[in-house]
Design a protein around this motif. Sequence first.
Motif, PDB file in Angstrom:
ATOM      1  N   UNK A 149      -4.462   6.477   7.684  1.00 14.27           N
ATOM      2  CA  UNK A 149      -3.782   7.772   7.674  1.00 14.27           C
ATOM      3  C   UNK A 149      -2.263   7.592   7.683  1.00 14.27           C
ATOM      4  N   UNK A 150      -1.783   6.673   8.541  1.00  7.41           N
ATOM      5  CA  UNK A 150      -0.335   6.451   8.626  1.00  7.41           C
ATOM      6  C   UNK A 150       0.211   5.881   7.320  1.00  7.41           C
ATOM      7  N   UNK A 151      -0.544   4.961   6.706  1.00  4.23           N
ATOM      8  CA  UNK A 151      -0.098   4.403   5.426  1.00  4.23           C
ATOM      9  C   UNK A 151       0.037   5.520   4.396  1.00  4.23           C
ATOM     10  N   UNK A 152      -0.943   6.425   4.385  1.00  2.47           N
ATOM     11  CA  UNK A 152      -0.906   7.538   3.444  1.00  2.47           C
ATOM     12  C   UNK A 152       0.273   8.463   3.705  1.00  2.47           C
ATOM     13  N   UNK A 153       0.491   8.773   4.978  1.00  2.00           N
ATOM     14  CA  UNK A 153       1.606   9.671   5.323  1.00  2.00           C
ATOM     15  C   UNK A 153       2.936   9.002   4.972  1.00  2.00           C
ATOM     16  N   UNK A 154       3.073   7.713   5.318  1.00  2.00           N
ATOM     17  CA  UNK A 154       4.318   7.002   5.028  1.00  2.00           C
ATOM     18  C   UNK A 154       4.585   7.007   3.520  1.00  2.00           C
ATOM     19  N   UNK A 155       3.512   6.866   2.741  1.00  2.46           N
ATOM     20  CA  UNK A 155       3.672   6.840   1.292  1.00  2.46           C
ATOM     21  C   UNK A 155       4.068   8.187   0.717  1.00  2.46           C
ATOM     22  N   UNK A 193       2.156   6.727  -6.832  1.00  2.34           N
ATOM     23  CA  UNK A 193       1.125   7.674  -7.255  1.00  2.34           C
ATOM     24  C   UNK A 193       1.571   9.107  -6.980  1.00  2.34           C
ATOM     25  N   UNK A 194       2.095   9.326  -5.774  1.00  2.00           N
ATOM     26  CA  UNK A 194       2.454  10.690  -5.399  1.00  2.00           C
ATOM     27  C   UNK A 194       3.665  11.189  -6.184  1.00  2.00           C
ATOM     28  N   UNK A 195       4.576  10.278  -6.557  1.00  2.48           N
ATOM     29  CA  UNK A 195       5.704  10.695  -7.396  1.00  2.48           C
ATOM     30  C   UNK A 195       5.178  11.264  -8.700  1.00  2.48           C
ATOM     31  N   UNK A 237       0.839  -1.212   0.000  1.00  5.88           N
ATOM     32  CA  UNK A 237       0.000   0.000   0.000  1.00  5.88           C
ATOM     33  C   UNK A 237       0.863   1.248   0.000  1.00  5.88           C
ATOM     34  N   UNK A 238       1.883   1.234   0.872  1.00  5.19           N
ATOM     35  CA  UNK A 238       2.748   2.412   0.953  1.00  5.19           C
ATOM     36  C   UNK A 238       3.422   2.637  -0.397  1.00  5.19           C
ATOM     37  N   UNK A 239       3.876   1.545  -1.039  1.00 11.39           N
ATOM     38  CA  UNK A 239       4.525   1.681  -2.344  1.00 11.39           C
ATOM     39  C   UNK A 239       3.566   2.277  -3.360  1.00 11.39           C
ATOM     40  N   UNK A 240       2.329   1.810  -3.331  1.00 15.49           N
ATOM     41  CA  UNK A 240       1.348   2.327  -4.296  1.00 15.49           C
ATOM     42  C   UNK A 240       1.144   3.822  -4.096  1.00 15.49           C
ATOM     43  N   UNK A 296      -1.941  12.083   0.071  1.00 16.76           N
ATOM     44  CA  UNK A 296      -1.589  10.833   0.747  1.00 16.76           C
ATOM     45  C   UNK A 296      -2.542  10.543   1.897  1.00 16.76           C
ATOM     46  N   UNK A 297      -2.760  11.550   2.722  1.00 23.03           N
ATOM     47  CA  UNK A 297      -3.646  11.393   3.879  1.00 23.03           C
ATOM     48  C   UNK A 297      -5.071  11.088   3.422  1.00 23.03           C
ATOM     49  N   UNK A 298      -5.496  11.819   2.399  1.00 24.09           N
ATOM     50  CA  UNK A 298      -6.857  11.650   1.885  1.00 24.09           C
ATOM     51  C   UNK A 298      -7.079  10.234   1.376  1.00 24.09           C
ATOM     52  N   UNK A 299      -6.127   9.758   0.569  1.00 24.71           N
ATOM     53  CA  UNK A 299      -6.246   8.413   0.004  1.00 24.71           C
ATOM     54  C   UNK A 299      -6.225   7.370   1.123  1.00 24.71           C
ATOM     55  N   UNK A 300      -5.374   7.586   2.116  1.00 22.36           N
ATOM     56  CA  UNK A 300      -5.284   6.649   3.230  1.00 22.36           C
ATOM     57  C   UNK A 300      -6.592   6.561   3.999  1.00 22.36           C
TER      58      UNK A 300
END
Lengths: 228, 306
Positions: B234-240, B43-45, B36-39, B288-292
């Motif tokens: 939320x954490x997954x999104x932030x980490x990503x 995406x964010x890149x 998930x974090x990789x995805x 990131x946060x939103x998607x998480x």
Amino acid sequence: MIEMNNVTKTYKNGVNALNNIDILIEKGEFVYVVGPSGAGKSTFIKMIYREEKPSDGSITIHGTDLTTLKEKHVPHLRRKIGVVFQDFKLLPRLSVFENVAFALEVIEESRDVIRKRVMEVLDIVKLKNKARFLPDELSGGEQQRVSIARAIVNYPRVVIADEPTGNLDPDTSWEIMEILENINRNGTTILMATHNREIVNAIKKRVIAIEAGRIVRDETRGTYGYEK
Amino acid sequence: MMKQGGPTAMKSRTLVRHGKEGMKNIGRNGWMSFASISAVTIMLLVVGVFLLLIMNMNHFMSSVEEDVEVRVYIDVTASDQEQEELEEELKQLENVDSVTYLSKDEGLDQLINSLGDNSEAFESLRDENPLNDAFILQATSPQLTENVAEQAQELPNIERVDFGEQVVEQLFNVTNILRIIGVVLVLGLMFTAMFLISNTIKLTIVARQKEIQIMKLVGAANGFIRWPFFIEGLLLGVAGSVIPIAVMTGGYHYLYDAYADRLSLNFAEMLPVFPLTLQVSLVLLGIGILVGIWGSITSVRKFLKV
């Protein structure tokens, strides 16, 4: 006080679990619910803690009408009802103390209240000295006592026990009954679904027999019936 | 009435508990969390690169747009009075911001200046200026330039009306295509990331089903049960968003140092590193946060419905 009026439950798959159930259980009663497997006992019990909703009819518990109860208020209803299961449903990674405390933590009680009440109920079920043990380190009877402690730690007005002795040997079953009777003596209503003939016949209480979704018998000091 | 377990009523101790649970959940399904974090990262890149590109394009465009003007060349036979009338009429047109007079000599000066090294050939024209006197019109917004030109066309005593239509249209086209590609890519990737996050959280829910069942039975509020999963998402999104923010900020810094000087010679100008990278970082973190959270909400809702 638990009141059911004309309650019918038909599941989505068409199974008709309960038919026109009318019942009145007064505060402080001890009631056995008996009947063959698949007769509707579980559905009857699940209705009371709003795990299932009736398809028709009304259920009132201590003045709360369950048929109109909003989803967000269900947690408040459940805090007034303790539930004990045949398979205990303890969390294996938590100690005895933590398992009981869990019921208060998730309703955000303060630490002091939690400590005080948990020790109090562990005393009632005579497990004070095993507070630090993990469920795996206890016997079946002890595990069931932990689950009873968890059910009453909220000071519920009603305790519902779904075959609490179903997995236990006879001696241990008597211990459990003793604890349930003690709780009942303090004014808590107890509803116990059971298949245990010896207990029902020995400790005489009100018996409600359900067969094929209907109440076929309701006796103040009844017997198990279904003799072979 | 007993207290509700909503976000406002939450005690700090409870928040700590939810945070711990959320982090535990991420560890519990290490590989799915990693996926998930990789995805989110990938995406964010892409979002980051497109944002930088689009924002620079916009910046470039607006500087070009400011130069977009309508030149109304006055017919040589027009009398002074007719010229004055024309000026009045031009001022009356809709969507016209300003009207300035540009004599043919000034026009030639501008032309010669703009040609730089190649201007000598035109110096000889000074004696016999082929240009006309003109009015320069500025539209109230660049998109209305064409409209203004069309209106001006209708007036008398005009030789011809010019505006940089091709430059403007091409620029609009390029930016629009970039925006569309960006939006499509980003949406596709966002859904992938959401899907993965939502699946990861489903796994942790399955792992904790017994716990959730007990929580419901003893009367935990739904909000209380949801919180750890919410925090997990939320954490997954932030980490990503950590790697994309670092790569985007570092990369842009590098590109700016390397190319900003060279580019500005060719009238295109890069936006300065600050505050652009900060703004884009915040946008990336926000997405990131939103998607998480979105991923966690979609999975939790289905599971906790009883």
